[in-house]
Scaffold this motif. Structure first.
Motif, PDB file in Angstrom:
ATOM      1  N   LYS A   1      -0.364  -5.016   2.016  1.00  0.00           N
ATOM      2  CA  LYS A   1      -0.629  -3.495   1.144  1.00  0.00           C
ATOM      3  C   LYS A   1       1.038  -3.149   1.883  1.00  0.00           C
ATOM      4  O   LYS A   1       1.595  -2.583   0.692  1.00  0.00           O
ATOM      5  N   GLN A   2       0.689  -2.650   2.698  1.00  0.00           N
ATOM      6  CA  GLN A   2       2.138  -1.989   3.785  1.00  0.00           C
ATOM      7  C   GLN A   2       3.233  -2.848   3.172  1.00  0.00           C
ATOM      8  O   GLN A   2       4.722  -1.906   2.323  1.00  0.00           O
ATOM      9  N   ALA A   3       3.893  -3.737   3.045  1.00  0.00           N
ATOM     10  CA  ALA A   3       4.765  -4.787   2.494  1.00  0.00           C
ATOM     11  C   ALA A   3       5.213  -4.412   1.186  1.00  0.00           C
ATOM     12  O   ALA A   3       5.660  -3.607   0.625  1.00  0.00           O
ATOM     13  N   ASP A   4       4.295  -4.273   0.524  1.00  0.00           N
ATOM     14  CA  ASP A   4       3.956  -4.331  -0.918  1.00  0.00           C
ATOM     15  C   ASP A   4       4.532  -3.398  -1.110  1.00  0.00           C
ATOM     16  O   ASP A   4       5.380  -2.854  -1.855  1.00  0.00           O
ATOM     17  N   GLU A   5       4.257  -1.719  -0.652  1.00  0.00           N
ATOM     18  CA  GLU A   5       4.450  -0.844  -0.543  1.00  0.00           C
ATOM     19  C   GLU A   5       5.847  -0.263  -0.118  1.00  0.00           C
ATOM     20  O   GLU A   5       6.300   0.430  -1.077  1.00  0.00           O
ATOM     21  N   ASN A   6       6.361  -0.514   0.398  1.00  0.00           N
ATOM     22  CA  ASN A   6       7.698  -0.607   1.121  1.00  0.00           C
ATOM     23  C   ASN A   6       9.015  -1.397   0.515  1.00  0.00           C
ATOM     24  O   ASN A   6       9.482  -1.459   1.020  1.00  0.00           O
ATOM     25  N   GLY A   7       8.047  -2.494  -0.785  1.00  0.00           N
ATOM     26  CA  GLY A   7       9.233  -3.301  -1.333  1.00  0.00           C
ATOM     27  C   GLY A   7       9.657  -4.504  -0.572  1.00  0.00           C
ATOM     28  O   GLY A   7      10.164  -5.078  -0.772  1.00  0.00           O
ATOM     29  N   GLU A   8       8.735  -4.970   0.499  1.00  0.00           N
ATOM     30  CA  GLU A   8       8.872  -6.368   0.937  1.00  0.00           C
ATOM     31  C   GLU A   8       8.708  -6.838   0.338  1.00  0.00           C
ATOM     32  O   GLU A   8       7.507  -7.296  -0.414  1.00  0.00           O
ATOM     33  N   ARG A   9       9.397  -8.659   0.762  1.00  0.00           N
ATOM     34  CA  ARG A   9       8.467  -9.654   0.086  1.00  0.00           C
ATOM     35  C   ARG A   9       9.072 -10.723   1.289  1.00  0.00           C
ATOM     36  O   ARG A   9       9.718 -10.828   2.582  1.00  0.00           O
TER      37      ARG A   9
ATOM     38  N   ILE B   1      -4.708  -9.876  -9.365  1.00  0.00           N
ATOM     39  CA  ILE B   1      -5.313  -9.690 -10.661  1.00  0.00           C
ATOM     40  C   ILE B   1      -6.178  -8.251 -10.643  1.00  0.00           C
ATOM     41  O   ILE B   1      -5.524  -7.552 -11.727  1.00  0.00           O
ATOM     42  N   LYS B   2      -6.164  -8.017  -9.883  1.00  0.00           N
ATOM     43  CA  LYS B   2      -7.024  -6.525  -9.548  1.00  0.00           C
ATOM     44  C   LYS B   2      -6.196  -5.180  -9.593  1.00  0.00           C
ATOM     45  O   LYS B   2      -6.524  -3.819  -9.724  1.00  0.00           O
ATOM     46  N   GLY B   3      -4.444  -5.770  -9.850  1.00  0.00           N
ATOM     47  CA  GLY B   3      -3.689  -4.972  -9.591  1.00  0.00           C
ATOM     48  C   GLY B   3      -3.362  -4.033  -8.186  1.00  0.00           C
ATOM     49  O   GLY B   3      -2.495  -2.987  -8.342  1.00  0.00           O
ATOM     50  N   GLN B   4      -3.550  -4.452  -6.998  1.00  0.00           N
ATOM     51  CA  GLN B   4      -3.387  -4.227  -5.820  1.00  0.00           C
ATOM     52  C   GLN B   4      -2.181  -4.676  -5.289  1.00  0.00           C
ATOM     53  O   GLN B   4      -1.913  -4.201  -4.187  1.00  0.00           O
ATOM     54  N   LEU B   5      -2.020  -5.143  -5.539  1.00  0.00           N
ATOM     55  CA  LEU B   5      -0.566  -6.040  -4.693  1.00  0.00           C
ATOM     56  C   LEU B   5      -0.302  -6.756  -6.392  1.00  0.00           C
ATOM     57  O   LEU B   5      -0.575  -6.929  -7.162  1.00  0.00           O
ATOM     58  N   LYS B   6       1.342  -7.227  -5.663  1.00  0.00           N
ATOM     59  CA  LYS B   6       2.526  -7.439  -7.160  1.00  0.00           C
ATOM     60  C   LYS B   6       2.211  -9.148  -5.892  1.00  0.00           C
ATOM     61  O   LYS B   6       3.163  -9.315  -5.321  1.00  0.00           O
ATOM     62  N   ALA B   7       2.444 -10.157  -7.263  1.00  0.00           N
ATOM     63  CA  ALA B   7       3.025 -11.543  -6.899  1.00  0.00           C
ATOM     64  C   ALA B   7       3.396 -11.369  -5.794  1.00  0.00           C
ATOM     65  O   ALA B   7       3.973 -12.628  -5.215  1.00  0.00           O
ATOM     66  N   SER B   8       4.905 -11.007  -6.123  1.00  0.00           N
ATOM     67  CA  SER B   8       6.483 -10.641  -6.300  1.00  0.00           C
ATOM     68  C   SER B   8       6.438 -10.501  -4.229  1.00  0.00           C
ATOM     69  O   SER B   8       7.246 -11.123  -4.038  1.00  0.00           O
ATOM     70  N   THR B   9       5.521  -9.967  -4.080  1.00  0.00           N
ATOM     71  CA  THR B   9       5.565  -9.614  -2.607  1.00  0.00           C
ATOM     72  C   THR B   9       5.173 -11.136  -2.176  1.00  0.00           C
ATOM     73  O   THR B   9       5.843 -10.416  -0.415  1.00  0.00           O
ATOM     74  N   MET B  10       4.642 -11.660  -2.476  1.00  0.00           N
ATOM     75  CA  MET B  10       4.742 -12.746  -1.545  1.00  0.00           C
ATOM     76  C   MET B  10       5.360 -13.881  -2.134  1.00  0.00           C
ATOM     77  O   MET B  10       6.308 -14.371  -3.326  1.00  0.00           O
ATOM     78  N   LYS B  11       7.183 -13.926  -1.115  1.00  0.00           N
ATOM     79  CA  LYS B  11       7.987 -15.543  -1.547  1.00  0.00           C
ATOM     80  C   LYS B  11       7.148 -16.982  -2.211  1.00  0.00           C
ATOM     81  O   LYS B  11       6.179 -17.248  -1.641  1.00  0.00           O
ATOM     82  N   SER B  12       8.093 -16.936  -3.255  1.00  0.00           N
ATOM     83  CA  SER B  12       7.457 -18.817  -3.363  1.00  0.00           C
ATOM     84  C   SER B  12       8.000 -19.960  -2.626  1.00  0.00           C
ATOM     85  O   SER B  12       8.929 -19.844  -2.271  1.00  0.00           O
ATOM     86  N   GLY B  13       7.144 -20.836  -3.306  1.00  0.00           N
ATOM     87  CA  GLY B  13       7.686 -22.134  -3.197  1.00  0.00           C
ATOM     88  C   GLY B  13       8.825 -22.979  -3.466  1.00  0.00           C
ATOM     89  O   GLY B  13       9.501 -23.234  -2.228  1.00  0.00           O
ATOM     90  N   ILE B  14       9.550 -21.953  -4.366  1.00  0.00           N
ATOM     91  CA  ILE B  14      11.663 -22.272  -4.568  1.00  0.00           C
ATOM     92  C   ILE B  14      12.215 -21.903  -3.486  1.00  0.00           C
ATOM     93  O   ILE B  14      12.516 -22.333  -3.270  1.00  0.00           O
TER      94      ILE B  14
END
Length: 324
Positions: free
Chosen positions: A137-145, A203-216
């Motif tokens: 959540k902290q990373a999400d709010e700080n725009g970190e990925r 899904i609940k709107g509490q985090l952005k999917a983009s906060t987690m870096k992907s397999g690519i």
């Protein structure tokens, strides 16, 4: 080189043929790679963390005999779960005799079974969830990925779990990796428990999917790491099969076939511990020579396959490399 200890001497004296000989040959090949200055990738499939491989794998990391890890999301999280909930695990040595009702009863008691070991839902999954969500959540709010393993490193190094430790911290391979800031790729992290939990927050709107870096992004990181570290060769030590092994080994054909970087070196060593057979078309059961046809290994690459139980074999190989 440091003289070999009793376990290594036992292996050299008694492990002379068949899979036993393959084990010793593979260990000596691994050792030769390190002596020539090669890096080594170790991939972890299966439930190696729940099998407490960390007891010896952590020492492999501390002694710089592992330079990058590819692991499943399960192995990433289960080492930490064992760290904070070990006393609540339940061993079921008679697991082969369990009925469907027995299995249901385990579920109702919050125990998720992995072969003979049950992971406690509340003490392991939920305890970890409580702390990792705050970091997400902290990373999400700080725009970190960040990558999945980077979030876990941040969790371990923050100290918030210290009051929950139930095993000696030196037996956690993830803590050893975090301390070393060891490079890691975790392909398919989304199908792990923490991956599912992260998805639920999205899904609940509490985090952005983009906060987690992907397999690519893991693959693009691995490509750069491979190019930067392949001067003296990079070996590949694969425990089990599946995505933990298939994902990272493909970086070589990607580099020289898809990016047309034709000077890309092949993996300089390959060993796989697996009890899968080749007859079902599985990657886990593919013999090393098949990898030549896919542009992963060269004709002269030292190749080993140990057809046995990784929970028995891997600690012995590591013991040899640690001169035990």
């Amino acid at each position: 080189m440091k003289s070999k200890g009793e376990i290594s001497q036992f292996l050299e004296k008694h492990f002379l043929h068949f899979n036993a000989a393959s084990l010793v040959d593979a260990a000596k090949g691994y050792e030769a790679q390190l002596e020539q200055g090669s890096k080594m990738l170790v991939s972890l499939a299966g439930a190696m963390s729940t099998a407490e491989l960390g007891k010896i794998f952590s020492e492999m990391i501390r002694t710089e005999k592992v330079h990058i890890i590819s692991c499943t999301g399960a192995n990433l999280e289960e080492d930490i779960m064992n760290l904070v909930a070990h006393s609540h695990y339940k061993r079921v040595p008679h697991y082969r005799d369990l009925t469907p009702q027995d299995e249901w009863d385990l579920l109702q008691n919050g125990l998720n079974r992995v072969t003979d070991t049950c992971i406690p839902e509340e003490e392991a999954f939920r305890r970890l969830q409580e702390h990792i969500f705050k970091i997400w959540k902290q990373a999400d709010e700080n725009g970190e990925r960040l990558f999945p393993h980077e979030f876990m490193y941040r969790l371990l190094l923050s100290g918030v779990l210290e009051e929950h430790y139930e095993i000696d911290i030196k037996d956690s391979w993830m803590f050893a990796a975090a301390q070393a800031n060891l490079p890691m790729v975790v392909p398919g992290w989304e199908d792990s428990t923490m991956g599912n939990i992260f998805a639920s927050y999205v899904i609940k709107g509490q985090l952005k999917a983009s906060t987690m870096k992907s397999g690519i992004e893991y693959m693009t990181f691995l490509a750069e790491w491979y190019k930067s570290n392949s001067k003296n060769g990079i070996g590949f030590f694969q425990i089990g099969g599946g995505i933990a092994g298939d994902f990272p080994i493909c970086v070589v054909p990607m580099l020289y076939q898809d990016l047309e970087e034709t000077d890309t070196p092949f993996w300089s060593y390959f060993c796989q511990i697996s009890d899968s057979t080749t007859s079902y078309g599985s990657y886990s059961g593919a013999v090393p020579n098949e990898k030549i046809t896919w542009g992963k290994l060269d004709i002269g690459t030292p190749k080993f396959i140990i057809e046995s139980d990784a929970t028995i074999v891997a600690p012995l190989v590591f013991a040899y490399l640690l001169n035990m």
